[in-house]
Design an enzyme around this catalytic site. Structure first.
Site, PDB file in Angstrom:
ATOM      1  N   ASP A 147      22.076  26.066 -24.982  1.00  0.00           N
ATOM      2  CA  ASP A 147      20.618  25.990 -24.947  1.00  0.00           C
ATOM      3  C   ASP A 147      20.080  25.543 -23.595  1.00  0.00           C
ATOM      4  O   ASP A 147      18.863  25.532 -23.399  1.00  0.00           O
ATOM      5  CB  ASP A 147      20.116  25.013 -26.028  1.00  0.00           C
ATOM      6  CG  ASP A 147      20.484  25.472 -27.427  1.00  0.00           C
ATOM      7  OD1 ASP A 147      20.421  26.689 -27.667  1.00  0.00           O
ATOM      8  OD2 ASP A 147      20.846  24.637 -28.264  1.00  0.00           O
ATOM      9  N   ASP A 162      20.090  22.275 -28.943  1.00  0.00           N
ATOM     10  CA  ASP A 162      21.208  21.341 -28.840  1.00  0.00           C
ATOM     11  C   ASP A 162      22.413  22.113 -28.347  1.00  0.00           C
ATOM     12  O   ASP A 162      22.662  23.226 -28.801  1.00  0.00           O
ATOM     13  CB  ASP A 162      21.496  20.722 -30.213  1.00  0.00           C
ATOM     14  CG  ASP A 162      22.701  19.810 -30.179  1.00  0.00           C
ATOM     15  OD1 ASP A 162      22.538  18.645 -29.802  1.00  0.00           O
ATOM     16  OD2 ASP A 162      23.804  20.270 -30.530  1.00  0.00           O
ATOM     17  N   CYS A 183       3.241   1.765   2.933  1.00  0.00           N
ATOM     18  CA  CYS A 183       4.511   1.048   2.836  1.00  0.00           C
ATOM     19  C   CYS A 183       5.546   1.899   2.083  1.00  0.00           C
ATOM     20  O   CYS A 183       6.719   1.942   2.463  1.00  0.00           O
ATOM     21  CB  CYS A 183       4.330  -0.285   2.129  1.00  0.00           C
ATOM     22  SG  CYS A 183       3.229  -1.440   2.971  1.00  0.00           S
ATOM     23  N   ASP A 225      16.651  26.250 -32.177  1.00  0.00           N
ATOM     24  CA  ASP A 225      18.041  26.654 -32.340  1.00  0.00           C
ATOM     25  C   ASP A 225      18.450  26.265 -33.756  1.00  0.00           C
ATOM     26  O   ASP A 225      17.766  25.476 -34.427  1.00  0.00           O
ATOM     27  CB  ASP A 225      18.904  25.948 -31.295  1.00  0.00           C
ATOM     28  CG  ASP A 225      20.370  26.257 -31.475  1.00  0.00           C
ATOM     29  OD1 ASP A 225      20.699  27.440 -31.626  1.00  0.00           O
ATOM     30  OD2 ASP A 225      21.182  25.307 -31.474  1.00  0.00           O
ATOM     31  N   CYS A 267       0.842  -1.194   0.000  1.00  0.00           N
ATOM     32  CA  CYS A 267       0.000   0.000   0.000  1.00  0.00           C
ATOM     33  C   CYS A 267       0.877   1.243   0.000  1.00  0.00           C
ATOM     34  O   CYS A 267       2.103   1.167   0.092  1.00  0.00           O
ATOM     35  CB  CYS A 267      -0.917   0.009   1.213  1.00  0.00           C
ATOM     36  SG  CYS A 267      -0.021   0.093   2.777  1.00  0.00           S
TER      37      CYS A 267
END
Length: 866
Positions: A764, A760, A159, A565, A156
């Protein structure tokens, strides 16, 4: 009591509890005492063995407390009974560590302790060996480590809470997260302060068992779950068919056609056949309902359990008193339909999340290591986990590449479909990078190993997918809240219906109330969103767009602005050095060597291109190399500063304008960077970069769908506008710094835009973090990938466009699922209230509506134009 003391007490408690369990008949283990008083079994037999049991139960484990045992622990200012010294020690450790909320929130008792015996705990020390840890422990820093675990015994949410709180309090543990659905935990720790075996022992001390995540073990647990569910469906189906055989004669018999004793016999037979259906097949409904009620909440199982329990109880009473109506056929029938629906849902969900498991199975168990390459080419078969960077392996056609590296001999193709979504085999030749998990297709390859184990690209992909799975999107939380309130309203309506029909027609009150409870249970509503998002994430992963954050699918679908970009995103990023223009005392070779030396540690495509051209040159020794994101790099050359990068950045070092002879070089429309030192300009470098072949079509599709597209770049204006014109992008900003990109996105967001940033490289990273949803190219820098919500593994922009439309379609399907769920409930509820829906019809309706939602979501897996 803190840290190690709590663990010590817990371990001692396990010793007591294990011995006690042996004498209660639940285990055959016994532990000898170190004292002179004989063995623990002989000592404990007087306390527990054959002792008459009292009515009190142990507050910790739930077992009966022997009459002659008076042990307790103060929990929430009230003494609670304990059955043994072991339970008392464990409970006291939980309370002393500030974890008493465990007892308030748990909805199931601790699992059997036979799996936590000291002999097993002693074996945990094996996990501290460095060689043993290589397959499942990842190094995050000098002393920081991370491991993925499976925790058994979790039943549950309480836990989960107890394990997270208990482990987090251990000295040296940096973080711990546990996924309730998969029982998987991710633990980070400082190995200089705590051992990995201590963490496992701490988990064992509170009644659970943890072990490193293993794909085979995980699949075994999934098979167990499916087998258990299938058995429950079988028992319910068998009981339903047999009960219907006894119910049909009663239905078709006319008044007076059947003797009372025969009808009574059929009722008793039906009851006996229904008992295993209710006690075994329907047990998950009752356990779930009891768990919800203990937590003072109303879950999906509550109305089902009420309906099944009420109908069965009333039928048993009618059978015992030989009066009234029985509903054994209805009980068995809708239990069967409900379980059948849940089994199909479970199968569909496991199928939807199978991408992660498929990736985890890619890495081979064995590898063929080449000894003494290139002179001696003898082979030895070793475990793949034993490979080390620098090893050379031979991969034959049809075999799987066992680690990341590069080809040093041979020409072939590799199938990377599961890794990148690219279905066509990728050509490989000497110097080509290969990824562990890809399949060699044509000819043998000799590969030099560079990354192994948790450092491979495949492992990174799996970790990112797991991170997304551990998070719950906002839209799912909202659906759960609506479903919870709906259930509460449903229970009130069912009570009103029961009272109304009691006065209208008492004979119909029970089965109409049961039908109302079952037919309108909002299982379909709770499944409408998470199943669709899970399937969408899997479909996008297969297409090469990896979802790493839970909100990414929803946010990508709602994006109004796409900001790109240029270098490495809309262009290939494979820069080629076209020309060098010396402007100072150094010749072309010396300028190239100095530029490559400064860019030695750079991941930018320009740096890669410079190093490739200067591979045969002797590079000068530099000091204090630093990077200015978006501008360039600086270093000390012979004690004096030198810079490479944007011309304005370089000129700031000495304050000179470019000579007129260089202006036409800069205005060429290609990427131009400058090199200079404290004396002035040294050289200009001109680079060319190709536009990705899919970029134009992707931009056109996004604009046709009504999305705004922008291009931001730190490159010079002529280069940026040349690319923008070729792609039909109107909103363009050139020469933008990382802060400028961040500010641009912030302005869009201030105007109400939902921004998707595609980038990239290191430059960025800030803007990727600012955008509502960020996409990084799979070949980008590690920093950019950790900031991104999605990663385009294939670097094929068609896959990004396809992923966007999958996300859009997933939102449409979520709306369809939600609409169907509400329409179904609003139609079914009035029909059930007036008595037009019988209990067995309610079972079909409820399971059918849930199954329809799952099947509708699975349509996202269909390939084709989206």
């Amino acid at each position: 009591m803190h840290g190690g003391n709590a663990v010590f007490v817990g371990l001692q408690a396990i010793r007591f509890r294990a011995t006690r369990s042996a004498h209660n008949g639940t285990d055959l283990y016994s532990l000898p005492s170190e004292g002179a008083g004989g063995t623990w079994p002989s000592f404990l037999s007087g306390m527990w063995n054959w002792a008459p049991m009292s009515q009190a139960n142990c507050y910790h484990c739930g077992l009966p407390v022997p009459v002659d045992v008076e042990l307790s622990v103060v929990i929430d200012a009230k003494p609670q009974p304990m059955c043994c010294i072991g339970c008392q020690a464990v409970a006291q450790a939980i309370v002393d560590n500030g974890l008493a909320d465990y007892y308030r929130n748990r909805d199931a008792l601790p699992d059997s302790q036979r799996e936590a015996l000291p002999s097993i705990l002693d074996g945990l020390k094996l996990y501290d060996h460095v060689d043993f840890q290589q397959s499942f422990v990842r190094k995050l820093g000098e002393s920081e480590r991370e491991a993925s675990l499976i925790i058994e015994g979790i039943t549950c949410a309480a836990c989960i809470w107890l394990n997270e709180q208990h482990v987090a309090k251990l000295p040296g543990v940096i973080g711990v997260e546990i996924n309730f659905a998969t029982r998987r935990a991710r633990v980070r720790w400082d190995e200089t302060r705590i051992k990995f075996s201590d963490i496992l022992a701490a988990i064992a001390a509170i009644g659970y068992r943890a072990h490193p995540y293993d794909v085979a073990k995980h699949e075994e647990l999934a098979r167990k779950e499916r087998r258990s569910a299938l058995w429950r469906v079988f028992v319910a189906g068998f009981g339903m068919m047999q009960v219907m055989m006894y119910a049909v004669p009663v239905y078709v018999a006319g008044v007076g056609d059947m003797a009372p004793d025969i009808e009574s016999l059929l009722r008793w037979a039906s009851m006996l056949l229904t008992i295993p259906v209710v006690l075994y097949s329907a047990a998950p409904f009752f356990r779930g309902a009891w768990r919800d009620l203990r937590l003072r909440r109303v879950g999906m199982d509550v109305p089902v359990a009420l309906g099944v329990g009420a109908a069965f109880t009333a039928s048993v009473w009618a059978t015992l008193t030989a009066s009234g109506e029985v509903y054994f056929d209805s009980v068995t029938m809708f239990v069967f339909f409900l379980l059948g629906g849940r089994f199909l849902e479970m199968t569909a969900r496991q199928r939807a999340v199978s991408v992660t498991e498929a990736l985890a199975r890619l890495m081979p168990a064995l590898a063929a290591r080449v000894v003494g390459y290139p002179q001696d080419r003898s082979l030895e078969q070793i475990m793949a986990v034993e490979l080390r960077p620098g090893d050379v392996v031979l991969v034959k056609p049809g075999e799987t590449i066992p680690a990341d590296g590069h080809v040093i001999e041979g020409v072939s193709c590799a199938n990377e479909a599961l890794l990148s979504g690219e279905s066509a085999p990728v050509a490989k030749q000497p110097g080509s990078v290969v990824t562990g998990g890809a399949v060699n297709v044509e000819s043998p390859l000799f590969i030099k190993v560079e990354q192994v184990g948790e450092a491979t690209r495949l492992s990174a992909i799996i970790r990112l997918m797991e991170r997304a799975a551990m998070e719950k999107p906002r839209i799912v939380e909202m659906a759960d809240r609506i479903a919870g309130r709906f259930i509460l309203a449903l229970l009130l309506v069912a009570a009103a219906v029961a009272i109304a029909w009691y006065f209208i027609d008492p004979a119909k009150a029970l089965w109409i109330t049961v039908s109302v409870l079952v037919v309108t249970c909002p299982c379909a509503l709770s499944l409408a969103t998470p199943v669709a998002l899970t399937v969408a994430s899997g479909a996008m992963a297969r297409a090469g767009l990896l979802v790493t954050r839970s909100h990414a699918v929803e946010t990508l679908a709602r994006a109004t602005h796409f900001v790109f970009d240029k270098t490495g995103t809309l262009t290939t990023g494979q820069m080629k050095l076209l020309e060098i223009l010396p402007l100072g005392p150094l010749d072309r070779g010396a300028c190239l060597a100095l530029a490559a030396a400064i860019e030695q540690t750079s991941e930018h495509p320009i740096g890669v291109a410079l190093r490739a051209v200067a591979a045969e040159l002797v590079l000068p020794v530099l000091a204090e190399v630093s990077n200015e994101p978006g501008c360039g790099m600086e270093a000390l050359h012979r004690g004096y500063p030198a810079r490479i990068g944007r011309p304005d950045y370089v000129s700031a070092l000495f304050g000179q304008l470019l000579p007129e002879s260089a202006l036409s070089f800069v205005a060429s429309g290609d990427t131009v960077i400058a090199l200079g030192d404290d004396t002035g300009w040294l050289a200009l470098f001109r680079f060319g970069d190709e536009i990705r072949p899919q970029a134009g079509a992707m931009i056109a599709k996004l604009r046709a769908d009504g999305r705004q597209v922008s291009l931001l770049s730190g490159d010079a204006a002529p280069v940026v506008f040349k690319v923008a014109k070729a792609l039909g992008i109107e909103e363009v900003e050139a020469g933008v710094s990382p802060q400028g990109k961040h500010d641009y996105v912030s302005r869009l967001q201030a105007g109400g835009a939902i921004v998707a940033m595609v980038g990239d490289g290191v430059n960025d990273a800030p803007v990727l973090a600012q955008a509502q949803v960020s996409i990084a190219m799979g070949g980008g820098s590690q920093l950019a990938r950790t900031q991104a919500d999605l990663i385009l593994l294939s670097e094929n922009l068609d896959h990004l466009c396809q992923g966007f439309f999958v996300a859009r379609r997933s939102l449409r399907i979520i709306r369809q699922n939600l609409a169907w769920s509400f329409v179904y409930n609003f139609i079914a509820l009035p029909l059930a209230m007036v008595g037009f829906v019988t209990p067995w019809m309610a079972g079909i309706g409820m399971s059918g509506s849930s199954l329809l939602v799952v099947l509708n979501s699975l349509r996202l897996q269909q390939r084709g134009e989206l």
